[in-house]
Enzyme design. Structure first.
Site, short mmCIF file in Angstrom:
data_model
loop_
_atom_site.label_atom_id
_atom_site.label_comp_id
_atom_site.label_asym_id
_atom_site.label_seq_id
_atom_site.Cartn_x
_atom_site.Cartn_y
_atom_site.Cartn_z
CG ASP A 45 -2.03 -0.59 0.79
OD1 ASP A 45 -2.59 -1.68 0.08
OD2 ASP A 45 -2.73 -1.09 1.86
N GLY A 46 2.09 1.33 0.86
CA GLY A 46 3.08 2.27 0.83
C GLY A 46 3.27 2.77 -0.91
CG ASP A 149 -2.46 12.55 22.79
OD1 ASP A 149 -2.04 13.68 23.07
OD2 ASP A 149 -2.18 11.66 22.83
#
Length: 271
Positions: A45-46, A149
């Site tokens: 996928d990257g 966060d």
């Protein structure tokens, strides 16, 4: 038909790439890295994300195909041992494709020009050292003041990634929407947010107006940068869409099962 190839540097991917180049040449399919009709990624996928950003200015004319050489991925319909079958399907191409939504990201700064991006998966905004404070607007109406966060906005295809890991829902890519998910929000008697993921319709948008700080960290797919000058971030469903050539398109929920459930089921059967 002209084909462009994008791969990673793993030994398995390089081996599949070499076979793919041989099969394409034998089938008389031209390679053109500059102006392709089909972009084939070889890796995971990257690698497909890298291919998407490499050809992001040609989305109106290119289709993507993914060959996977590792664990199962969400953007890859073919395995490395199926190169011959993939090339055969290219020779029988009839132009069918499926399209998925993309995320349109505009970052406004206090003292420099705006920046615009497209994302296939998500955009995340957070602070490095302290609690992030942001006013969250849906369209032009203030919805909440967030403290925590950070926040992420994901596409349906991106919903299975970082979004899922922080408690977001998995959304089928035919749903033309975005998902806003909080991570580590402060909720007590003094501060309060919705605290659950939100599905944003395609005719709405999210605007994050940030408290002035010098340590904002923004991630857009694989691109990450830190900036002290960020004023606000606006996120919406993009007009552009990504096209995947549907020679053999795997059912989305089968991908989800293969990625998150099937191994456990197989282990139970074996035991």
């Amino acid at each position: 038909m002209k084909v462009a190839l994008v791969t990673n540097h793993s030994e398995k991917s390089q081996k599949a790439m070499a076979q793919l180049e041989q099969e394409l040449a034998a089938a008389g399919i031209e390679q053109d890295q500059a102006q392709p009709d089909i972009v084939i990624s070889v890796g995971g996928d990257g690698t497909l994300l890298s291919a998407f950003h490499q050809y992001i200015h040609q989305l109106d004319r290119v289709q993507f195909v993914g060959i996977h050489t590792g664990h199962l991925g969400f953007y890859t319909d073919w395995r490395d041992y199926e190169v011959k079958e993939l090339v055969k399907s290219l020779t029988e191409d009839v132009g069918h494709s499926v399209t998925y939504p993309l995320l349109d990201v505009t970052i406004e700064f206090h003292s420099k020009p705006d920046q615009h991006f497209l994302a296939l998966n998500e955009c995340s905004v957070r602070r490095i050292n302290q609690t992030m404070v942001a006013d969250v607007y849906i369209k032009e109406e203030k919805f909440e003041r967030f403290r925590g966060d950070g926040l992420t906005v994901a596409t349906p295809t991106g919903s299975t990634g970082y979004n899922k890991s922080i408690g977001g829902a998995v959304i089928h890519p035919r749903v033309n929407a975005l998902q806003l998910t909080e991570f580590a929000s402060l909720n007590n008697r003094v501060y309060r947010t919705l605290g659950s993921p939100m599905i944003i319709a395609s005719d709405e948008w999210v605007r994050l107006v940030l408290e002035e700080a010098d340590d904002y960290f923004i991630g857009i797919d694989q691109l990450n940068f830190q900036d002290k000058d960020v004023k606000q971030v606006t996120l919406k469903v993009a007009k552009e869409r990504i096209q995947f050539a549907s020679y053999r398109h795997t059912h989305f929920w089968r991908r989800v099962k293969d990625a998150f459930i099937r191994k456990c089921e197989d282990d139970e059967v074996e035991s």
